[in-house]
Design a protein around this motif. Structure first.
Motif, short mmCIF file in Angstrom:
data_model
loop_
_atom_site.label_atom_id
_atom_site.label_comp_id
_atom_site.label_asym_id
_atom_site.label_seq_id
_atom_site.Cartn_x
_atom_site.Cartn_y
_atom_site.Cartn_z
N MET A 76 0.95 -1.31 0.04
CA MET A 76 0.14 -0.05 -0.26
C MET A 76 0.92 1.44 0.20
O MET A 76 2.07 1.11 0.44
N THR A 77 0.42 2.44 -0.29
CA THR A 77 1.13 3.45 -0.60
C THR A 77 0.71 4.52 0.52
O THR A 77 -0.26 4.41 1.15
N TYR A 78 1.60 5.71 0.57
CA TYR A 78 1.22 6.75 1.47
C TYR A 78 -0.31 7.29 1.24
O TYR A 78 -1.21 7.72 2.09
N GLY A 79 -0.72 7.28 0.09
CA GLY A 79 -2.04 7.83 -0.41
C GLY A 79 -3.11 6.84 -0.15
O GLY A 79 -4.16 7.44 0.51
N GLU A 80 -3.14 5.80 -0.20
CA GLU A 80 -3.90 4.67 -0.03
C GLU A 80 -4.17 4.73 1.75
O GLU A 80 -5.28 4.68 2.11
N ASN A 81 -3.23 4.74 2.30
CA ASN A 81 -3.15 4.54 3.85
C ASN A 81 -3.72 5.82 4.38
O ASN A 81 -4.62 5.84 5.27
N GLY A 82 -3.22 7.13 3.96
CA GLY A 82 -3.98 8.17 4.18
C GLY A 82 -5.01 8.65 3.92
O GLY A 82 -5.93 9.05 4.47
N HIS A 83 -5.62 8.08 2.65
CA HIS A 83 -7.18 8.17 2.44
C HIS A 83 -7.89 7.63 3.29
O HIS A 83 -9.06 7.82 3.85
N GLN A 84 -7.53 6.19 3.98
CA GLN A 84 -8.22 5.49 4.75
C GLN A 84 -8.33 6.22 6.08
O GLN A 84 -9.37 5.95 6.86
N LEU A 85 -7.31 6.59 6.52
CA LEU A 85 -7.09 7.36 7.80
C LEU A 85 -8.17 8.47 7.92
O LEU A 85 -8.84 8.67 8.91
N ARG A 86 -7.87 9.38 7.01
CA ARG A 86 -8.65 10.52 6.78
C ARG A 86 -10.24 10.20 6.53
O ARG A 86 -11.03 10.96 7.30
N SER A 87 -10.68 9.40 5.79
CA SER A 87 -12.06 9.00 5.63
C SER A 87 -12.75 8.43 7.09
O SER A 87 -13.68 9.05 7.29
N GLU A 88 -11.90 7.59 7.80
CA GLU A 88 -12.53 7.17 8.97
C GLU A 88 -12.57 8.45 10.05
O GLU A 88 -13.40 8.56 10.94
N LEU A 89 -11.51 9.33 10.22
CA LEU A 89 -11.61 10.35 11.08
C LEU A 89 -12.74 11.49 10.49
O LEU A 89 -13.25 11.92 11.63
N THR A 90 -13.05 11.42 9.30
CA THR A 90 -14.02 12.34 9.13
C THR A 90 -15.19 11.74 9.45
O THR A 90 -16.18 12.60 10.13
N THR A 91 -15.39 10.29 9.50
CA THR A 91 -16.64 9.75 9.84
C THR A 91 -17.02 10.06 11.62
O THR A 91 -17.97 10.37 11.80
N LEU A 92 -15.84 9.86 12.17
CA LEU A 92 -15.84 9.98 13.61
C LEU A 92 -16.13 11.32 13.96
O LEU A 92 -16.83 11.54 14.91
N LEU A 93 -15.34 12.46 13.43
CA LEU A 93 -15.92 13.96 13.46
C LEU A 93 -17.39 14.20 13.58
O LEU A 93 -17.65 15.18 13.86
N ARG A 94 -18.21 13.54 12.63
CA ARG A 94 -19.51 13.73 12.40
C ARG A 94 -20.45 12.97 13.37
O ARG A 94 -21.51 13.13 13.24
N GLN A 95 -19.94 12.23 14.19
CA GLN A 95 -20.57 11.57 15.29
C GLN A 95 -20.56 12.29 16.53
O GLN A 95 -19.63 12.73 17.06
N HIS A 96 -21.83 12.05 17.21
CA HIS A 96 -22.01 12.81 18.61
C HIS A 96 -22.74 11.88 19.22
O HIS A 96 -22.72 10.70 18.92
N ARG A 97 -23.33 12.14 20.51
CA ARG A 97 -23.91 11.29 21.53
C ARG A 97 -22.92 10.06 21.59
O ARG A 97 -23.36 8.95 21.27
N ILE A 98 -21.66 10.30 22.32
CA ILE A 98 -20.53 9.36 22.17
C ILE A 98 -21.04 8.21 23.00
O ILE A 98 -20.86 7.07 22.74
N GLN A 99 -21.55 8.54 24.24
CA GLN A 99 -22.08 7.52 25.22
C GLN A 99 -22.98 6.38 24.72
O GLN A 99 -22.78 5.40 24.92
N GLN A 100 -23.90 6.89 24.04
CA GLN A 100 -24.98 6.26 23.45
C GLN A 100 -24.33 5.37 22.49
O GLN A 100 -24.70 4.11 22.13
N ARG A 101 -23.43 5.85 21.54
CA ARG A 101 -22.60 4.94 20.63
C ARG A 101 -22.07 3.79 21.10
O ARG A 101 -21.61 2.84 20.36
N LEU A 102 -21.45 4.05 22.56
CA LEU A 102 -20.92 2.82 23.06
C LEU A 102 -21.85 1.92 24.09
O LEU A 102 -21.46 1.30 24.81
#
Length: 436
Positions: free
Chosen positions: A1-27
């Protein structure tokens, strides 16, 4: 895998996490009255510890990225005022990692899917971060990055660090959660470094760099038809990773000369556009062979490469033109030719620069009475240099070495970075409405 592939995966999942609230409920904790509580406080504490280990791995990725972009070694005696933006971010990342007692996640946590989607997103972030650490050695050390590529990597690390700070604030109510130490200073350093790196135009060609496993030979018996030719040519290229002596280099070049001629004879029906190119390649190798007739050099091996070059020639001669019905095998062979040419050119330049190859020259001398009817001409081997009358380097550089390929970056290279930035700044693109 390349820097772009790993970086894209990392940023995409962080973007998903940043759009999530109600943290206690999600756990599985308490939330709205219509969703019952499914986990205890102790279970949520264990999930929080797991997330902190995933966060630790991501902080380590950020530190590796900043070091690759700005490799100043010692920051111990520096102060906040004397450190530049990249150095300040590096220092703050190192302090945050040093103060954390979470540690890296074990392998089973990185490879086993998680029950809760939020924790699973964190696992994907950590997995991409751990894989991405391999990218920063070799092709992504500072000496191999352009200033624009270094700025791009620095900005990526700064935005990921900012995302970790935002999520750290949001997760404070998880039982037993330990926040990032001095996260305010880390956030400020990340913002400053991101602005500093943003002054330069991003160079997304860095996404094509990264760690790749070394190529291996295709073992076993010869494949049938043109497949056996591709097998031998590939194996020859793998063996050429070891520096060959002058004799075996000539054998390899002679094999490539014959192979180009034989391949051109089998291309008219399926790939006529390759004929002229391969005939020119044949002439280039003829010139190289002529120029290396007086070149010697015992350093190196290359016997395996020479043997595979001979195998490729022998197998291609047994392939009838009617057996090749599609252009794909010949185009694959052309790709191997391009890589072989680049490697042979690099070998010649290394042999000349490091004085591993020598050229035979005649040395004049005065003979009074040798007692022989014909006095032999004295010869010496001297390093190949500009005063020596040879076109070897010129042919290797101008005719053999392929033109540099400008790697085009994908459309997602900018999109994933922009989405993460919008999630950080809470400024979504207003042009993207439901009606568009």
């Amino acid at each position: 895998m390349t820097y772009g592939e790993n970086g894209h995966q990392l940023r995409s999942e962080l973007t998903t996490l940043l759009r999530q609230h109600r943290i206690q409920q999600r756990l599985g904790g308490p939330g709205i009255h219509t969703v019952p509580e499914s986990t205890t406080a102790e279970q949520r504490a264990l999930l929080g510890e797991q997330i902190q280990r995933f966060r630790y791995a991501t902080l380590a990725w950020c530190l590796h990225a900043v070091v690759a972009a700005n490799p100043r070694l010692n920051l111990e005696r520096t102060t906040e005022r004397s450190r530049r933006p990249a150095e300040e971010l590096r220092y703050r990342l190192a302090q945050s990692i040093k103060a954390s007692n979470a540690g890296l996640p074990p392998l089973h946590e990185l490879t086993t899917p998680r029950e809760f989607p939020m924790v699973e997103s964190w696992r994907q972030v950590a997995r991409a971060a751990v894989l991405g650490e391999h990218d920063f050695g070799g092709l992504m050390d500072h000496g191999r990055l352009t200033p624009a590529q270094s700025s791009t990597v620095l900005r990526d690390a700064a935005e990921v660090a900012r995302a970790l700070v935002v999520l750290d604030k949001r997760y404070e109510n998880i039982p037993g959660w330990i926040p990032i130490r001095e996260r305010g200073r880390l956030d400020r350093a990340a913002q400053t470094a991101g602005v500093f790196a943003g002054y330069d135009e991003p160079d997304y060609s860095v996404d094509h760099k990264g760690w790749r496993p070394p190529p291996a030979t295709i073992d076993g018996g010869p494949l049938p038809g043109i497949g056996g030719v591709l097998q031998a040519e590939h194996n020859m290229l793998v063996h050429l990773a070891s520096f060959p002596n002058a004799l075996n280099l000539r054998r390899v070049m002679d094999g490539q000369r014959i192979l180009s001629h034989e391949a051109a004879r089998r291309a008219p029906n399926v790939a006529p556009d390759l004929i002229e190119k391969w005939l020119d390649r044949e002439q280039t190798y003829k010139k190289l062979i002529d120029e290396t007739r007086d070149v010697g050099g015992p350093v190196g091996s290359g016997g395996s490469a020479a043997a595979e070059a001979a195998n490729a020639v022998g197998r291609l001669r047994h392939v009838h033109v009617d057996e090749i019905t599609t252009p794909e095998p010949l185009r694959d062979l052309d790709k191997l030719f391009i890589r072989t040419d680049a490697r042979v050119a690099a070998i010649i330049e290394q042999g000349v620069a490091d004085r591993l190859y020598f050229i035979s020259v005649k040395v004049p001398r005065i003979i009074d009475s040798s007692g022989e009817l014909v006095s032999p001409v004295r010869e010496r081997y001297v390093p190949i240099a500009t005063p020596i009358n040879t076109e070897l380097l010129a042919i290797a550089r101008n005719e053999l070495r392929p033109a540099p390929v400008v790697a085009a970056f994908s459309a997602g290279a900018h999109e994933s970075r922009q989405q993460l930035l919008e999630s950080l700044d809470h400024r979504p693109d207003r042009t993207r409405g439901p009606g568009r």
